[in-house]
Motif scaffolding. Structure first.
Motif, PDB file in Angstrom:
ATOM      1  N   LEU A  26       0.828  -1.207   0.000  1.00  0.00           N
ATOM      2  CA  LEU A  26       0.000   0.000   0.000  1.00  0.00           C
ATOM      3  C   LEU A  26       0.864   1.260   0.000  1.00  0.00           C
ATOM      4  N   ALA A  27       1.930   1.246   0.803  1.00  0.00           N
ATOM      5  CA  ALA A  27       2.818   2.406   0.873  1.00  0.00           C
ATOM      6  C   ALA A  27       3.478   2.655  -0.477  1.00  0.00           C
ATOM      7  N   ALA A  28       3.902   1.585  -1.155  1.00  0.00           N
ATOM      8  CA  ALA A  28       4.544   1.734  -2.461  1.00  0.00           C
ATOM      9  C   ALA A  28       3.571   2.307  -3.483  1.00  0.00           C
ATOM     10  N   ALA A  29       2.327   1.851  -3.451  1.00  0.00           N
ATOM     11  CA  ALA A  29       1.328   2.377  -4.380  1.00  0.00           C
ATOM     12  C   ALA A  29       1.061   3.849  -4.115  1.00  0.00           C
ATOM     13  N   ALA A  30       0.996   4.228  -2.833  1.00  0.00           N
ATOM     14  CA  ALA A  30       0.787   5.639  -2.483  1.00  0.00           C
ATOM     15  C   ALA A  30       1.963   6.496  -2.932  1.00  0.00           C
ATOM     16  N   GLU A  31       3.184   5.963  -2.805  1.00  0.00           N
ATOM     17  CA  GLU A  31       4.377   6.696  -3.236  1.00  0.00           C
ATOM     18  C   GLU A  31       4.366   6.911  -4.744  1.00  0.00           C
ATOM     19  N   LEU A  32       3.906   5.910  -5.481  1.00  0.00           N
ATOM     20  CA  LEU A  32       3.819   6.049  -6.932  1.00  0.00           C
ATOM     21  C   LEU A  32       2.838   7.158  -7.301  1.00  0.00           C
ATOM     22  N   VAL A  42       0.028   3.366 -11.006  1.00  0.00           N
ATOM     23  CA  VAL A  42      -0.109   2.265 -10.052  1.00  0.00           C
ATOM     24  C   VAL A  42      -0.464   0.990 -10.805  1.00  0.00           C
ATOM     25  N   THR A  43       0.551   0.214 -11.131  1.00  0.00           N
ATOM     26  CA  THR A  43       0.360  -1.105 -11.718  1.00  0.00           C
ATOM     27  C   THR A  43       0.968  -2.125 -10.764  1.00  0.00           C
ATOM     28  N   LEU A  44       0.520  -3.359 -10.854  1.00  0.00           N
ATOM     29  CA  LEU A  44       1.071  -4.386  -9.972  1.00  0.00           C
ATOM     30  C   LEU A  44       2.568  -4.551 -10.207  1.00  0.00           C
ATOM     31  N   ARG A  45       2.988  -4.467 -11.451  1.00  0.00           N
ATOM     32  CA  ARG A  45       4.405  -4.614 -11.750  1.00  0.00           C
ATOM     33  C   ARG A  45       5.224  -3.481 -11.142  1.00  0.00           C
ATOM     34  N   ALA A  46       4.722  -2.230 -11.257  1.00  0.00           N
ATOM     35  CA  ALA A  46       5.454  -1.087 -10.700  1.00  0.00           C
ATOM     36  C   ALA A  46       5.518  -1.166  -9.185  1.00  0.00           C
ATOM     37  N   VAL A  47       4.417  -1.582  -8.562  1.00  0.00           N
ATOM     38  CA  VAL A  47       4.394  -1.711  -7.108  1.00  0.00           C
ATOM     39  C   VAL A  47       5.340  -2.810  -6.650  1.00  0.00           C
ATOM     40  N   ALA A  48       5.346  -3.937  -7.365  1.00  0.00           N
ATOM     41  CA  ALA A  48       6.244  -5.035  -7.011  1.00  0.00           C
ATOM     42  C   ALA A  48       7.702  -4.603  -7.125  1.00  0.00           C
ATOM     43  N   ARG A  49       8.014  -3.875  -8.195  1.00  0.00           N
ATOM     44  CA  ARG A  49       9.384  -3.410  -8.387  1.00  0.00           C
ATOM     45  C   ARG A  49       9.793  -2.448  -7.277  1.00  0.00           C
ATOM     46  N   ARG A  50       8.883  -1.570  -6.903  1.00  0.00           N
ATOM     47  CA  ARG A  50       9.198  -0.588  -5.860  1.00  0.00           C
ATOM     48  C   ARG A  50       9.339  -1.258  -4.497  1.00  0.00           C
ATOM     49  N   THR A  51       8.577  -2.314  -4.275  1.00  0.00           N
ATOM     50  CA  THR A  51       8.611  -3.005  -2.987  1.00  0.00           C
ATOM     51  C   THR A  51       9.714  -4.052  -2.933  1.00  0.00           C
ATOM     52  N   ASP A  64      -6.189  -8.113  -7.741  1.00  0.00           N
ATOM     53  CA  ASP A  64      -5.964  -7.416  -9.003  1.00  0.00           C
ATOM     54  C   ASP A  64      -5.665  -5.947  -8.723  1.00  0.00           C
ATOM     55  N   ARG A  65      -5.372  -5.212  -9.788  1.00  0.00           N
ATOM     56  CA  ARG A  65      -5.031  -3.801  -9.642  1.00  0.00           C
ATOM     57  C   ARG A  65      -6.193  -3.010  -9.047  1.00  0.00           C
ATOM     58  N   GLN A  66      -7.419  -3.318  -9.454  1.00  0.00           N
ATOM     59  CA  GLN A  66      -8.579  -2.591  -8.956  1.00  0.00           C
ATOM     60  C   GLN A  66      -8.683  -2.690  -7.444  1.00  0.00           C
ATOM     61  N   ALA A  67      -8.449  -3.874  -6.899  1.00  0.00           N
ATOM     62  CA  ALA A  67      -8.517  -4.055  -5.459  1.00  0.00           C
ATOM     63  C   ALA A  67      -7.442  -3.234  -4.754  1.00  0.00           C
ATOM     64  N   LEU A  68      -6.248  -3.186  -5.343  1.00  0.00           N
ATOM     65  CA  LEU A  68      -5.165  -2.402  -4.756  1.00  0.00           C
ATOM     66  C   LEU A  68      -5.491  -0.914  -4.789  1.00  0.00           C
ATOM     67  N   VAL A  69      -5.998  -0.445  -5.914  1.00  0.00           N
ATOM     68  CA  VAL A  69      -6.335   0.975  -6.045  1.00  0.00           C
ATOM     69  C   VAL A  69      -7.442   1.359  -5.062  1.00  0.00           C
ATOM     70  N   LEU A  70      -8.435   0.494  -4.908  1.00  0.00           N
ATOM     71  CA  LEU A  70      -9.492   0.743  -3.933  1.00  0.00           C
ATOM     72  C   LEU A  70      -8.931   0.843  -2.520  1.00  0.00           C
ATOM     73  N   ALA A  71      -7.998  -0.026  -2.199  1.00  0.00           N
ATOM     74  CA  ALA A  71      -7.397  -0.013  -0.870  1.00  0.00           C
ATOM     75  C   ALA A  71      -6.611   1.267  -0.622  1.00  0.00           C
ATOM     76  N   VAL A  72      -5.887   1.732  -1.634  1.00  0.00           N
ATOM     77  CA  VAL A  72      -5.135   2.980  -1.501  1.00  0.00           C
ATOM     78  C   VAL A  72      -6.094   4.147  -1.272  1.00  0.00           C
ATOM     79  N   ALA A  73      -7.195   4.167  -2.025  1.00  0.00           N
ATOM     80  CA  ALA A  73      -8.178   5.232  -1.864  1.00  0.00           C
ATOM     81  C   ALA A  73      -8.801   5.189  -0.468  1.00  0.00           C
ATOM     82  N   GLY A  74      -9.142   3.990   0.001  1.00  0.00           N
ATOM     83  CA  GLY A  74      -9.719   3.863   1.329  1.00  0.00           C
ATOM     84  C   GLY A  74      -8.760   4.301   2.413  1.00  0.00           C
ATOM     85  N   GLN A  75      -7.497   3.947   2.247  1.00  0.00           N
ATOM     86  CA  GLN A  75      -6.483   4.358   3.216  1.00  0.00           C
ATOM     87  C   GLN A  75      -6.321   5.877   3.218  1.00  0.00           C
ATOM     88  N   ALA A  76      -6.396   6.488   2.034  1.00  0.00           N
ATOM     89  CA  ALA A  76      -6.277   7.940   1.940  1.00  0.00           C
ATOM     90  C   ALA A  76      -7.448   8.626   2.634  1.00  0.00           C
TER      91      ALA A  76
END
Length: 212
Positions: A26-32, A42-51, A64-76
């Motif tokens: 989640l932190a990596a996706a937020a940083e992106l 915010v792609t799974l590949r970019a997040v994996a590379r950053r993490t 999937d990416r949608q679930a990750l993006v939803l989680a980032v939005a909820g955390q925000a």
């Protein structure tokens, strides 16, 4: 060491640290988002590379990416709500607390434009945040806590005779629309010479505040 695009976190796929790894994802996706300002970054590949993990290590946490993006939005949303509650508890009279809450809202949008845009992007399905987690089948909108904080702040102003609102809930909605519009326009028209007191003008007018 904080990861960067050139120096991602490097560690193996760790067993027994699922909660920690989920937080890092989640932190990596937020940083992106903060660095690129575009949800497409915010792609799974970019997040994996950053993490520093394999892309397949993300799937146990986010299918999937949608679930990750939803989680980032909820955390925000959860982070914004926490900041607004802290601002409201900072002290001062009701009018001062309302101004502090509104400044905090605008500051969050300014400092995290990518995350802020994602929060209100629609994302194709409802978002709801509960204790920082996200569910898409909960009817409560993720922005509900923000509205409750604004409504409570306006209610306090009305009770103290510092505003003329007879319907704090409706006026809180109008106030949020003003704050959201200002935050958006500041982001898309960064070179425009905004009046120094534009935020105060928006708050005083829409919150129906009386003379200071």
């Amino acid at each position: 060491m904080t990861a960067t695009a050139d120096h991602p976190r490097t560690h193996g796929n760790r067993r027994g640290e699922g909660h920690l790894l989920r937080g890092e994802i989640l932190a990596a996706a937020a940083e992106l988002l903060d660095s690129g300002g575009d949800g497409r970054a915010v792609t799974l590949r970019a997040v994996a590379r950053r993490t520093g993990i394999a892309t397949t290590s993300i799937y146990p946490h986010f299918p999937d990416r949608q679930a990750l993006v939803l989680a980032v939005a909820g955390q925000a949303f959860a982070e914004l709500s926490h900041r607004l509650r802290t601002a409201d508890e900072a002290g001062g009279d009701a009018r001062q607390r309302l101004h502090t809450v509104c400044r905090t809202y605008l500051d969050f949008a300014h400092r995290h434009p990518g995350r802020y845009r994602l929060m209100f992007a629609g994302l194709g399905r409802p978002i709801a945040a509960v204790d920082g987690e996200v569910t898409t089948d909960d009817p409560v909108n993720a922005g509900g806590e923000v509205m409750r904080i604004l409504t409570a702040a306006l209610t306090a102003c009305a009770a103290a005779g510092q505003c003329t609102s007879s319907d704090p809930a409706a006026d809180a909605l109008a106030l949020w629309l003003g704050l959201h519009g200002l935050a958006h326009q500041r982001a898309v028209a960064a070179t425009f010479r905004w009046p120094a007191d534009i935020a105060q003008r928006v708050v005083v007018t829409l919150a129906r505040l009386g003379a200071a």
